[in-house]
Design an enzyme around this catalytic site. Structure first.
Site, PDB file in Angstrom:
ATOM      1  CE  LYS A  23     -13.215  68.939  27.145  1.00 55.33           C
ATOM      2  NZ  LYS A  23     -13.753  67.964  28.100  1.00 55.33           N
ATOM      3  CB  SER A  24     -11.565  67.984  22.703  1.00 50.36           C
ATOM      4  OG  SER A  24     -12.328  67.422  23.752  1.00 50.36           O
ATOM      5  NE  ARG A  28      -7.211  65.632  21.226  1.00 51.20           N
ATOM      6  CZ  ARG A  28      -8.048  65.375  22.223  1.00 51.20           C
ATOM      7  NH1 ARG A  28      -8.646  66.367  22.863  1.00 51.20           N
ATOM      8  NH2 ARG A  28      -8.306  64.134  22.589  1.00 51.20           N
ATOM      9  N   GLY A  96      -9.903  67.392  32.968  1.00 53.55           N
ATOM     10  CA  GLY A  96      -9.229  66.110  32.711  1.00 53.55           C
ATOM     11  C   GLY A  96      -8.167  66.248  31.627  1.00 53.55           C
ATOM     12  NE  ARG A 124     -12.126  63.239  35.723  1.00 58.83           N
ATOM     13  CZ  ARG A 124     -12.354  64.028  34.664  1.00 58.83           C
ATOM     14  NH1 ARG A 124     -12.295  65.347  34.782  1.00 58.83           N
ATOM     15  NH2 ARG A 124     -12.640  63.498  33.492  1.00 58.83           N
ATOM     16  CD  GLN A 172      -9.451  63.508  29.207  1.00 53.26           C
ATOM     17  OE1 GLN A 172      -8.835  63.800  30.223  1.00 53.26           O
ATOM     18  NE2 GLN A 172     -10.679  63.943  28.969  1.00 53.26           N
ATOM     19  CB  SER A 198     -13.189  58.129  24.742  1.00 52.48           C
ATOM     20  OG  SER A 198     -14.135  58.175  25.775  1.00 52.48           O
ATOM     21  CG  ASP A 314     -17.909  64.253  26.918  1.00 58.52           C
ATOM     22  OD1 ASP A 314     -17.684  63.407  27.805  1.00 58.52           O
ATOM     23  OD2 ASP A 314     -17.051  65.073  26.539  1.00 58.52           O
TER      24      ASP A 314
HETATM   25  O1  LIG Z   1      -9.605  63.837  24.891  1.00 59.27           O
HETATM   26  C1  LIG Z   1     -10.544  64.609  25.117  1.00 59.27           C
HETATM   27  O2  LIG Z   1     -10.541  65.802  24.760  1.00 59.27           O
HETATM   28  C2  LIG Z   1     -11.737  64.086  25.833  1.00 59.27           C
HETATM   29  C3  LIG Z   1     -11.928  62.730  25.937  1.00 59.27           C
HETATM   30  C4  LIG Z   1     -13.111  62.152  26.633  1.00 59.27           C
HETATM   31  O3  LIG Z   1     -12.698  61.695  27.902  1.00 59.27           O
HETATM   32  P1  LIG Z   1     -12.323  60.142  28.219  1.00 59.27           P
HETATM   33  O4  LIG Z   1     -11.268  59.734  27.284  1.00 59.27           O
HETATM   34  O5  LIG Z   1     -11.871  60.241  29.640  1.00 59.27           O
HETATM   35  O6  LIG Z   1     -13.584  59.337  28.043  1.00 59.27           O
HETATM   36  C5  LIG Z   1     -14.216  63.181  26.826  1.00 59.27           C
HETATM   37  O7  LIG Z   1     -15.158  62.688  27.730  1.00 59.27           O
HETATM   38  C6  LIG Z   1     -13.678  64.492  27.342  1.00 59.27           C
HETATM   39  O8  LIG Z   1     -14.691  65.443  27.498  1.00 59.27           O
HETATM   40  C7  LIG Z   1     -12.677  65.070  26.373  1.00 59.27           C
HETATM   41  C1  LIG Z   2     -15.506  64.613  30.631  1.00 62.01           C
HETATM   42  C2  LIG Z   2     -15.352  65.908  30.393  1.00 62.01           C
HETATM   43  O1  LIG Z   2     -14.263  66.631  30.690  1.00 62.01           O
HETATM   44  P1  LIG Z   2     -12.767  66.279  31.076  1.00 62.01           P
HETATM   45  O2  LIG Z   2     -11.941  66.906  29.972  1.00 62.01           O
HETATM   46  O3  LIG Z   2     -12.542  66.946  32.397  1.00 62.01           O
HETATM   47  O4  LIG Z   2     -12.604  64.798  31.126  1.00 62.01           O
HETATM   48  C3  LIG Z   2     -16.434  66.681  29.744  1.00 62.01           C
HETATM   49  O5  LIG Z   2     -16.178  67.822  29.315  1.00 62.01           O
HETATM   50  O6  LIG Z   2     -17.563  66.198  29.645  1.00 62.01           O
END
Ligand SMILES: O=C(O)C1=C[C@@H](OP(=O)(O)O)[C@@H](O)[C@H](O)C1
Ligand SMILES: C=C(OP(=O)(O)O)C(=O)O
Length: 426
Positions: A23-24, A28, A96, A124, A172, A198, A314
């Site tokens: 996902k991340s 991106r 998020g 959030r 994020q 993170s 996570d």
């Molecule tokens: O940048 C990202 O893709 C993410 C950062 C993390 O969140 P936080 O930075 O809010 O901890 C993680 O928990 C989320 O699932 C994805």
């Molecule tokens: C925290 C998470 O997602 P989000 O990208 O919505 O922050 C997650 O996927 O565990």
């Protein structure tokens, strides 16, 4: 409400699995490909709520996207930093990444852009990012509480310059600013004030930016410099399998004393959550890795661990869900920021473990779980995909565990339970 009953497995799991794209990385890559000039192709892209909301927002901003879910492929016709749409009503669900990255993206535009999400997304944190965008030239009109969705961003390009940013609740917002900064009118310097949570995700951001041709200069842990005028290069990009979502399958090997191989995910992954392998190793698992897979073999008895999970938060639910089977207590530290995710995850894990009869101590930023027998129960998931995915693993060891609202895995892993049951059938 739907439920899924998890069948206890009275033998070790023995399986090879494939996990959909990260996902991340998908989100991106969608953002930087939208800013690049020309066509980028993302292979092994994730198709789930979080990435589909993201893609739809980019498309509404006038940047053409072609989705091919059957081939896990996305084509993005990047517009070289231009945001063609002058007006858009954007919805990010509970993503998020979409909330933060798209808010930053529209600051590069010239128009008015409304953003909203589901009720939990409205709670959030967004405010620190939005303050920087305001200083950089945007006007923001909040419909409800200041600093929270829904709001409209009125933008006329992002000025860049020197900013201070808090990043103690989420990383994020920093990632979002880093990714748009090359398109600012002047060089950008971001100084993180206080703790940066993170951190591994910020590293991932810088790595992905570099993969698309843009450099971030990091000074110490907390200062980031991005030269204006750098441009992302359109390219073919293959998304790694999602390391966070692989954790449940590795955990299944760990608790059943079995073996699970995840294809195409290696220790060289740029995802911080690949460190789950180190956690499992410390708990007694054996790890085998090659240049095209990773394999975990569980021990006869898992050991307890005391661990700082700030960087890999996570995975708190995955560890929480297998903790009762360890030989000694599990302490998970430095994770106050997980109270701001899909749900308050410390509270959710504590509540559901107690529902299973497990002894747990809750603190502001940590939890301590005592191993012990489990009484089966129906697990509440709180619209949180990771509650459903993690506690399904607990169900492999104890007959009678039921997961409520299993459809919530659609956020990042729509066919999770199909793949989970396929793993059990091998
Ligand atoms: O940048 C990202 O893709 C993410 C950062 C993390 O969140 P936080 O930075 O809010 O901890 C993680 O928990 C989320 O699932 C994805
Ligand atoms: C925290 C998470 O997602 P989000 O990208 O919505 O922050 C997650 O996927 O565990």
């Amino acid at each position: 409400m739907d439920t899924i009953a998890i069948p206890a497995l009275n033998r070790p799991v023995d399986a090879t699995v494939e996990i959909p794209g990260s996902k991340s990385l998908t989100n991106r890559a969608l953002l930087v490909a939208a800013l690049a000039q020309g066509d980028s192709i993302l292979e092994n892209a994730l198709f789930s709520e979080d990435s589909e909301y993201f893609a739809k927002c980019v498309e509404q901003l006038g940047i053409p996207i072609t989705l091919n879910p059957d081939l896990a492929k996305i084509q993005v016709a990047g517009r070289g930093g231009d945001i063609p749409a002058k007006q858009a009503d954007l919805f990010v669900g509970l993503a998020g990444t979409a909330a933060r990255f798209i808010s930053a993206l529209v600051a590069l535009g010239n128009g008015e852009y409304r953003l909203d999400g589901v009720p939990r997304m409205r709670e959030r944190p967004m405010g620190d990012l939005l303050t920087v965008l305001q200083t950089g030239g945007a006007t923001i009109n909040f419909e409800g509480n200041s600093g929270f969705m829904p709001y409209t961003v009125y933008s006329q390009g992002f000025a860049g310059g020197n900013f201070r940013l808090k990043a103690n609740q989420t990383s994020q917002q920093l990632s979002a600013l880093l990714m748009i900064a090359p398109y600012a009118q002047q060089d950008t310097i971001i100084e993180v004030e206080g703790t940066l949570v993170s951190q591994s995700y910020v590293k991932m951001t810088c790595r992905l930016m570099a993969d698309f041709g843009v450099e971030v200069i990091q000074i110490g842990d907390n200062q980031f410099q991005i030269k204006a005028g750098q441009r992302y290069q359109a390219r073919h990009y293959t998304v790694e399998p999602d390391a966070s979502n692989a954790s449940y399958f590795f955990a299944a090997a760990a608790v059943t004393g079995g073996r699970v191989r995840v294809k195409h995910l290696t220790k060289q992954s740029c995802q911080g959550d690949i460190l789950w392998l180190n956690v499992l190793e410390q708990m007694g698992c054996q790890i085998k890795d090659s240049d095209d897979y990773t394999e975990v073999t569980g021990p006869k008895q898992l050991q307890g661990i005391d661990i700082d999970m700030n960087d890999i938060s996570d995975l708190v639910q995955t560890l929480g869900a297998i903790a009762p089977f360890a030989s000694s207590p599990i302490t998970i530290r430095n994770v106050e920021h997980i109270r701001y995710k899909e749900t308050d995850r410390i509270k959710a894990v504590v509540t559901e473990l107690r529902r299973l009869g497990v002894k747990v101590e809750e603190f502001a930023d940590r939890l301590k779980i005592e191993p012990g027998p489990i009484t089966p129960a129906a697990i509440e998931t709180y619209h949180d995909h990771r509650m459903a995915m993690a506690f399904a693993v607990t169900g492999l060891k104890v007959p009678g565990i039921v997961i409520k609202d299993p459809g919530c895995t659609a956020k990042t892993f729509p066919d999770y339970f199909t793949r989970f049951f396929q793993m059990l059938e091998q």
